[in-house]
Design an enzyme around this catalytic site. Structure first.
Site, PDB file in Angstrom:
ATOM      1  CG  LEU A  75      -2.033   1.147   1.292  1.00  0.00           C
ATOM      2  CD1 LEU A  75      -2.998   1.264   0.180  1.00  0.00           C
ATOM      3  CD2 LEU A  75      -2.778   0.849   2.727  1.00  0.00           C
ATOM      4  CB  VAL A  78      -0.428   1.735  -3.917  1.00  0.00           C
ATOM      5  CG1 VAL A  78      -1.685   2.459  -4.853  1.00  0.00           C
ATOM      6  CG2 VAL A  78      -0.207   0.259  -4.575  1.00  0.00           C
ATOM      7  CG  HIS A  79       0.647   6.937  -0.133  1.00  0.00           C
ATOM      8  ND1 HIS A  79      -0.579   7.661  -0.240  1.00  0.00           N
ATOM      9  CD2 HIS A  79       1.516   7.715   0.780  1.00  0.00           C
ATOM     10  CE1 HIS A  79      -0.279   8.813   0.385  1.00  0.00           C
ATOM     11  NE2 HIS A  79       0.803   8.694   0.831  1.00  0.00           N
ATOM     12  CB  ALA A  80       5.354   5.728  -3.435  1.00  0.00           C
TER      13      ALA A  80
END
Length: 105
Positions: A75, A78-80
């Site tokens: 996660l 994905v956030h990055a």
């Protein structure tokens, strides 16, 4: 374990550089609103430099993946990536807004 630590460092670099790029792009818009186009251009360049740093880190991860060194998608990763895409989009929009302000001077 070393690979995980390296990935975490790359991921945090993406988030930090993406955030810094977006902040610089926003500062460029603010400078353009005041008619300070030298500052606006400097801030756009600064945003580009942050994005370049992030892109280099991202490319290193992609190279590792292409070489068969697979990374678990987390996660946080994905956030990055989300930070990066938003920063790129915001930088592009900031460039257009600076140009628009310049043309109405």
């Amino acid at each position: 374990m070393a690979g995980e630590l390296e990935n975490q460092q790359v991921i945090m670099g993406l988030i930090i550089n993406g955030g810094n790029a977006k902040s610089s792009a926003f500062s460029a818009i603010q400078a353009a609103k005041k008619g300070d186009f030298l500052e606006a251009n400097a801030k756009l360049k600064e945003a580009d430099d942050f994005l370049s740093e992030a892109h280099n880190a991202q490319t290193a991860m992609l190279t590792q993946e292409a070489q068969g060194n697979h990374t678990n998608v987390t996660l946080l990763m994905v956030h990055a990536q989300d930070h990066m895409m938003n920063a790129i989009t915001f930088r592009d929009l900031a460039g257009e807004l600076v140009d628009l302000y310049r043309s109405h001077q």
